[in-house]
Enzyme design. Structure first.
Site, PDB file in Angstrom:
ATOM      1  N   HIS A 176       0.826  -1.207   0.000  1.00 41.36           N
ATOM      2  CA  HIS A 176       0.000   0.000   0.000  1.00 41.36           C
ATOM      3  C   HIS A 176       0.861   1.259   0.000  1.00 41.36           C
ATOM      4  CE1 HIS A 176      -2.807   2.851   2.297  1.00 41.36           C
ATOM      5  NE2 HIS A 176      -3.445   2.576   1.172  1.00 41.36           N
ATOM      6  N   ARG A 177       0.831   1.980  -1.121  1.00 42.00           N
ATOM      7  CA  ARG A 177       1.677   3.168  -1.330  1.00 42.00           C
ATOM      8  C   ARG A 177       3.165   2.779  -1.247  1.00 42.00           C
ATOM      9  NH1 ARG A 177      -1.640   7.231   2.799  1.00 42.00           N
ATOM     10  NH2 ARG A 177      -3.708   6.445   2.233  1.00 42.00           N
ATOM     11  N   GLU A 190       0.262  -0.740  -4.692  1.00 41.85           N
ATOM     12  CA  GLU A 190      -0.827   0.215  -4.888  1.00 41.85           C
ATOM     13  C   GLU A 190      -0.250   1.605  -4.814  1.00 41.85           C
ATOM     14  OE1 GLU A 190      -3.927   3.071  -3.348  1.00 41.85           O
ATOM     15  OE2 GLU A 190      -2.017   2.424  -2.444  1.00 41.85           O
ATOM     16  N   ASP A 194      -1.223   6.103  -5.776  1.00 41.35           N
ATOM     17  CA  ASP A 194      -2.258   7.112  -6.026  1.00 41.35           C
ATOM     18  C   ASP A 194      -1.728   8.163  -6.983  1.00 41.35           C
ATOM     19  OD1 ASP A 194      -4.035   6.315  -3.524  1.00 41.35           O
ATOM     20  OD2 ASP A 194      -1.987   6.566  -2.786  1.00 41.35           O
ATOM     21  N   HIS A 216      -0.630  10.727  -2.466  1.00 40.80           N
ATOM     22  CA  HIS A 216      -1.973  10.383  -1.999  1.00 40.80           C
ATOM     23  C   HIS A 216      -2.889  11.588  -1.860  1.00 40.80           C
ATOM     24  CE1 HIS A 216      -5.150   9.588   1.015  1.00 40.80           C
ATOM     25  NE2 HIS A 216      -5.216   8.416   0.408  1.00 40.80           N
ATOM     26  N   GLU A 223      -4.599   4.068  -8.301  1.00 43.09           N
ATOM     27  CA  GLU A 223      -5.842   4.699  -7.853  1.00 43.09           C
ATOM     28  C   GLU A 223      -5.927   6.116  -8.408  1.00 43.09           C
ATOM     29  OE1 GLU A 223      -8.215   6.359  -3.934  1.00 43.09           O
ATOM     30  OE2 GLU A 223      -6.709   4.783  -3.640  1.00 43.09           O
ATOM     31  N   LYS A 256      -7.189   9.568  -8.099  1.00 40.45           N
ATOM     32  CA  LYS A 256      -7.704  10.383  -6.995  1.00 40.45           C
ATOM     33  C   LYS A 256      -8.560  11.519  -7.546  1.00 40.45           C
ATOM     34  CE  LYS A 256      -6.673   9.831  -3.267  1.00 40.45           C
ATOM     35  NZ  LYS A 256      -7.292   8.994  -2.193  1.00 40.45           N
ATOM     36  N   ASP A 265       0.474  -1.892   4.518  1.00 43.03           N
ATOM     37  CA  ASP A 265       1.619  -0.988   4.608  1.00 43.03           C
ATOM     38  C   ASP A 265       2.912  -1.762   4.849  1.00 43.03           C
ATOM     39  OD1 ASP A 265      -0.115   1.207   4.407  1.00 43.03           O
ATOM     40  OD2 ASP A 265      -0.355   1.352   6.581  1.00 43.03           O
TER      41      ASP A 265
END
Length: 240
Positions: free
Chosen positions: A6-7, A33, A35, A48, A108, A110, A228
């Site tokens: 995640h990120r 993942e 953003d 993000h 993703e 945003k 994470d």
């Protein structure tokens, strides 16, 4: 069950930076993942928040700053002095890190706060440039953006993000249409998700950092989680 960083490996590196993604690229996990937002001069950057305030030593909205202006700030020292000098990466730079790996990339959009006109075409251009069409998932809380992706590139996997609980996830996502359902950790334990799984839906859950929760989700039949700290979950889970 598959693991997505995640990120990037954001538990140990500043989120959405090349350092975090490079660390993820070395792990035996399913993917990462990230953003994306669009700068004032039309560059797709990986961050993000709508502003750079939280994760840099600067201030302002991404949409109001050029890439050059954004890169005048530091995106690592807020996390640790060790990462002083980390720059905001472009989508293309992050994709480049994974060209030679097998990882899937969840991008993703945003667009739930600012629409970023044309972001879908810009993202698809970068995906095609790096020949990663079959390895990406495009997700968003803004399901209109997903409809645009489906219309422009129906061969790209899409995933509808949800912050709330629906009574019937599968019927709704079929109207977009989206290929997968991404829900928050509490939502994953609801009856409606169990029903969606029974109907053959692909469910991925964010953000799962506790091994016990991850093991529970695996027993439920959840296909993937965003975490994470993927290394912390690797030993206790079996990827399928």
């Amino acid at each position: 069950m598959h693991l997505f960083a995640h990120r990037g490996v954001s538990a140990h590196y500043p989120e959405n930076t090349k350092a975090a993604f490079y660390a993820a690229s070395k792990l035996p996990i399913a993917g990462v993942e990230l953003d994306v937002h669009v700068t004032a001069d039309g560059e797709v950057v990986v961050i993000h928040d709508e502003t750079i305030d939280r994760t840099s030593n600067g201030s302002g909205y991404v949409k109001d700053l050029t890439l050059q202006q954004l890169r005048s700030y530091d995106y690592g020292s807020w996390f640790s002095e060790q990462y002083t000098g980390e720059s905001i990466p472009t989508l293309g730079e992050v994709l480049e890190l994974f060209v030679a790996t097998q990882h899937r990339i969840n991008i993703e959009l945003k667009t739930d706060i600012f629409p970023y006109a044309g972001i879908e075409a810009l993202v698809l251009k970068e995906i095609a440039k790096h020949q990663m069409t079959e390895r990406v998932i495009i997700s968003s809380f803004n399901h209109e953006s997903l409809q645009t992706i489906v219309q422009m590139a129906p061969y790209i996997e899409t995933a509808a993000l949800f912050a709330e609980v629906l009574v019937d996830f599968t019927t709704y996502t079929a109207t977009i249409p989206a290929d997968a359902i991404h829900v928050s950790l509490p939502t994953a334990f609801r009856k409606s998700i169990a029903i969606a799984l029974e109907k053959g839906a692909t469910i991925r859950v964010y953000t799962v950092n506790d091994l016990e929760n991850a093991q529970h989700l695996q027993r439920l039949g959840i296909q993937a989680v965003f975490t994470d700290d993927p290394q912390a979950l690797l030993d206790g889970l079996t990827e399928e």
